[in-house]
Write a protein that holds these residues in place. Sequence first.
Motif, PDB file in Angstrom:
ATOM      1  N   ASN A 207      27.077 -53.585  -3.774  1.00 51.62           N
ATOM      2  CA  ASN A 207      28.400 -53.104  -4.161  1.00 51.62           C
ATOM      3  C   ASN A 207      28.913 -53.851  -5.387  1.00 51.62           C
ATOM      4  O   ASN A 207      29.515 -53.253  -6.296  1.00 51.62           O
ATOM      5  CB  ASN A 207      29.377 -53.272  -3.003  1.00 51.62           C
ATOM      6  CG  ASN A 207      29.069 -52.364  -1.832  1.00 51.62           C
ATOM      7  OD1 ASN A 207      28.265 -51.441  -1.946  1.00 51.62           O
ATOM      8  ND2 ASN A 207      29.695 -52.635  -0.699  1.00 51.62           N
ATOM      9  N   LEU A 208      28.689 -55.160  -5.421  1.00 57.11           N
ATOM     10  CA  LEU A 208      29.120 -55.966  -6.567  1.00 57.11           C
ATOM     11  C   LEU A 208      28.403 -55.522  -7.841  1.00 57.11           C
ATOM     12  O   LEU A 208      29.010 -55.467  -8.919  1.00 57.11           O
ATOM     13  CB  LEU A 208      28.868 -57.442  -6.293  1.00 57.11           C
ATOM     14  CG  LEU A 208      29.770 -58.084  -5.223  1.00 57.11           C
ATOM     15  CD1 LEU A 208      29.240 -59.456  -4.831  1.00 57.11           C
ATOM     16  CD2 LEU A 208      31.208 -58.184  -5.710  1.00 57.11           C
ATOM     17  N   ALA A 209      27.117 -55.198  -7.719  1.00 52.32           N
ATOM     18  CA  ALA A 209      26.381 -54.701  -8.886  1.00 52.32           C
ATOM     19  C   ALA A 209      26.944 -53.362  -9.357  1.00 52.32           C
ATOM     20  O   ALA A 209      27.079 -53.123 -10.566  1.00 52.32           O
ATOM     21  CB  ALA A 209      24.893 -54.568  -8.555  1.00 52.32           C
ATOM     22  N   MET A 210      27.299 -52.505  -8.408  1.00 56.19           N
ATOM     23  CA  MET A 210      27.884 -51.219  -8.772  1.00 56.19           C
ATOM     24  C   MET A 210      29.223 -51.394  -9.470  1.00 56.19           C
ATOM     25  O   MET A 210      29.633 -50.574 -10.293  1.00 56.19           O
ATOM     26  CB  MET A 210      28.052 -50.352  -7.521  1.00 56.19           C
ATOM     27  CG  MET A 210      26.750 -49.820  -6.963  1.00 56.19           C
ATOM     28  SD  MET A 210      25.964 -48.600  -8.050  1.00 56.19           S
ATOM     29  CE  MET A 210      27.080 -47.221  -7.861  1.00 56.19           C
ATOM     30  N   GLU A 211      29.912 -52.489  -9.165  1.00 56.19           N
ATOM     31  CA  GLU A 211      31.202 -52.779  -9.808  1.00 56.19           C
ATOM     32  C   GLU A 211      31.029 -53.435 -11.176  1.00 56.19           C
ATOM     33  O   GLU A 211      32.016 -53.669 -11.875  1.00 56.19           O
ATOM     34  CB  GLU A 211      32.030 -53.693  -8.901  1.00 56.19           C
ATOM     35  CG  GLU A 211      32.484 -53.017  -7.610  1.00 56.19           C
ATOM     36  CD  GLU A 211      33.096 -54.010  -6.629  1.00 56.19           C
ATOM     37  OE1 GLU A 211      33.303 -55.185  -7.011  1.00 56.19           O
ATOM     38  OE2 GLU A 211      33.359 -53.616  -5.479  1.00 56.19           O
ATOM     39  N   GLY A 212      29.781 -53.750 -11.553  1.00 55.84           N
ATOM     40  CA  GLY A 212      29.542 -54.294 -12.885  1.00 55.84           C
ATOM     41  C   GLY A 212      29.008 -55.708 -12.932  1.00 55.84           C
ATOM     42  O   GLY A 212      28.660 -56.196 -14.011  1.00 55.84           O
ATOM     43  N   LYS A 213      28.947 -56.390 -11.776  1.00 60.52           N
ATOM     44  CA  LYS A 213      28.350 -57.720 -11.766  1.00 60.52           C
ATOM     45  C   LYS A 213      26.831 -57.600 -11.953  1.00 60.52           C
ATOM     46  O   LYS A 213      26.225 -56.617 -11.526  1.00 60.52           O
ATOM     47  CB  LYS A 213      28.633 -58.451 -10.445  1.00 60.52           C
ATOM     48  CG  LYS A 213      30.097 -58.728 -10.181  1.00 60.52           C
ATOM     49  CD  LYS A 213      30.698 -59.708 -11.169  1.00 60.52           C
ATOM     50  CE  LYS A 213      32.151 -60.017 -10.828  1.00 60.52           C
ATOM     51  NZ  LYS A 213      32.803 -60.844 -11.871  1.00 60.52           N
TER      52      LYS A 213
END
Length: 252
Positions: A207-213
Motif C-alpha cells: 500500500n505504501l508503494a502504491m502511495e508513492g513510497k
Amino acid sequence: MSQQKMIQEKFSGKTSQSIPLISLNRVSKRYDTPSGSFIALREVCLEVRKGEFVAVVGKSGSGKSTLINLITGIDTPSSGEVHVASKAIHALNQEQLAIWRGINVGVIFQFFQLLPTLTVAENVMLPMDFCKTYPARERRARAISLLDKVGIIEQADKLPADLSGGQQQRAAIARALANDPPILVADEPTGNLDSQTSDDVMQLFANLAMEGKTVVMVTHERDLSRYFTRTIILADGAVVTETPAKTEVSIS
C-alpha cells in the motif's frame, strides 16, 4: 519543481519519473579481515524508481545486507558510485550521512529495534526529535496519525514488550515513516512473523508503494513475490537475475 528545472528536464529528455531514485554504478565492496580480503559486492549496477517495491533475494553471503547498507549509507563502497534521493552518498562523511539518512531513508529491521523503555508513540517520535523535521508540539500528533495508518493506534502508550511481534513490526514501520522519507529499506521484516501476520505487513508495504513510497526489501521468502513490482537475485556479490518491472502491486 521550478519552471527552470522543468524546462531543463524537458530538453534533457528527463522527468522526475524517469530519473532513478536509487542508482548504483559499478559498486563494489571489499572487506579486509585478518584472514584476507573478502569481496561482498562486485561491480553492481542497479536503478530503482519512485513507487517500486523491490525484493532483493539470495542465499546467505550473497551480498544482500551489504547492498542495502550501501543504499542506506550505513556502509560506504570500496569503488563505484551510489546516488540516492538526488544525493551522491558515497561522497558524504559520517556526520553528513547521519543527517541525510534521517530525512531520506526509513529503515525497518527483522528484530524491530524499538527502544524498550519508551512507549510506542515515543519510539515513533524519536526520528522527528533527532532531525527536528516537525515542531515539537506536532510530533506526538504525527506519531499517533502514523500508528493509526499502520493499524495499531490503540497501542500508542504501551511499551514494546506489551505488543505482539506483528504489532511491534507495524510500530517499526510507523517509526520509519516518521520523517516522511521517500525510501523505505527493510531487512527481513517478516522473518519473525507467522504467515498471516507476514501477509498483513507485506500488504502494508504494498500500500505504501502504491502511495508513492519506494520500498526495497531483503527477504528469503520467495512465496511473497506477488507483492513485489520487481525481484533482484544476488549470488556471490553480483546481480544474476532481475525480473521485469510490474506496473502494479497488490493492494486492498
